[in-house]
Write an enzyme that holds these catalytic residues in place. Sequence first.
Site, PDB file in Angstrom:
ATOM      1  N   GLU A 168      40.447 -23.810 -73.417  1.00 50.84           N
ATOM      2  CA  GLU A 168      41.224 -24.995 -73.026  1.00 50.84           C
ATOM      3  C   GLU A 168      40.321 -26.063 -72.445  1.00 50.84           C
ATOM      4  OE1 GLU A 168      43.687 -26.763 -73.141  1.00 50.84           O
ATOM      5  OE2 GLU A 168      45.604 -25.769 -72.805  1.00 50.84           O
ATOM      6  N   ASP A 169      40.795 -27.296 -72.510  1.00 49.37           N
ATOM      7  CA  ASP A 169      40.057 -28.390 -71.877  1.00 49.37           C
ATOM      8  C   ASP A 169      40.250 -28.389 -70.369  1.00 49.37           C
ATOM      9  OD1 ASP A 169      42.761 -29.050 -72.097  1.00 49.37           O
ATOM     10  OD2 ASP A 169      42.439 -30.979 -73.067  1.00 49.37           O
ATOM     11  N   ARG A 203      38.495 -39.856 -75.725  1.00 46.46           N
ATOM     12  CA  ARG A 203      38.101 -38.469 -76.035  1.00 46.46           C
ATOM     13  C   ARG A 203      36.608 -38.379 -76.363  1.00 46.46           C
ATOM     14  NH1 ARG A 203      42.737 -35.292 -76.719  1.00 46.46           N
ATOM     15  NH2 ARG A 203      44.512 -36.305 -77.685  1.00 46.46           N
ATOM     16  N   PHE A 249      43.192 -37.784 -62.539  1.00 47.91           N
ATOM     17  CA  PHE A 249      43.339 -37.813 -63.992  1.00 47.91           C
ATOM     18  C   PHE A 249      41.989 -38.114 -64.622  1.00 47.91           C
ATOM     19  CE2 PHE A 249      44.552 -39.116 -68.185  1.00 47.91           C
ATOM     20  CZ  PHE A 249      45.533 -38.186 -68.474  1.00 47.91           C
ATOM     21  N   ASP A 290      46.204 -27.422 -65.778  1.00 45.56           N
ATOM     22  CA  ASP A 290      46.918 -28.296 -64.865  1.00 45.56           C
ATOM     23  C   ASP A 290      48.038 -27.455 -64.249  1.00 45.56           C
ATOM     24  OD1 ASP A 290      47.369 -30.887 -63.877  1.00 45.56           O
ATOM     25  OD2 ASP A 290      48.812 -31.341 -65.436  1.00 45.56           O
TER      26      ASP A 290
END
Length: 174
Positions: free
Chosen positions: A97-98, A163, A150, A101
């Site tokens: 996963e990036d 990205r 964020f 959260d």
Amino acid sequence: MSENIRVLLPEDELAGRIAELGAQISKDYEGESVFLVCVLKGASFFACELAKRITVPVIIDFMATSSYGSGTVSTGVVKIKKDLDLDPAGQNVIIVEDIIDSGNTLNYLSQVFKDRGAKSVRMCTMLDKPDRREVDVHVDYTGFTIPDQFVVGYGLDYDQKYRNLPYIGVVELD
Ligand code: IMP
Ligand code: MG
């Protein structure tokens, strides 16, 4: 309103940490092979760099998920938008996963791969925002733990932008 990106994790720090994670995974799976599941789109940059640093045999496949929420509140319901091409049964799956959260995506995916007969299931994330966790998930490999901000870059987007940044940055609105 304009956006300004402040560098949080520069390119060389990311590369160094990804090499460490690759070395750790190679050690942990010595004599075995791994099946990397890259969660699109965000984790794609990280997963490819990580795969290059793993010395045991690697299979890589891709899937996409979406989480549905009312407004900004996540319901915790995750749906598979694009499934894998390959069968993970009997494989040492590592979900890549990036960022974690709420934890809902990983929580859901870990169950999916157990149900599909994976030999083992582990989690690897480039970034972790533990302050935002809604469900408890066990993460085996974490690149960096970051505060509740964020972030964009290295696969992560803000409205599909940024990205392609080679570093991780914080979006500042002014
Ligand atoms: P969750 O853990 O199920 O809430 O899902 C995390 C997903 O939300 C990640 O895979 C990202 O796609 C997205 N996300 C969470 N935080 C950020 C951020 O700071 N920047 C960009 N995307 C984020
Ligand atoms: Mg994601």
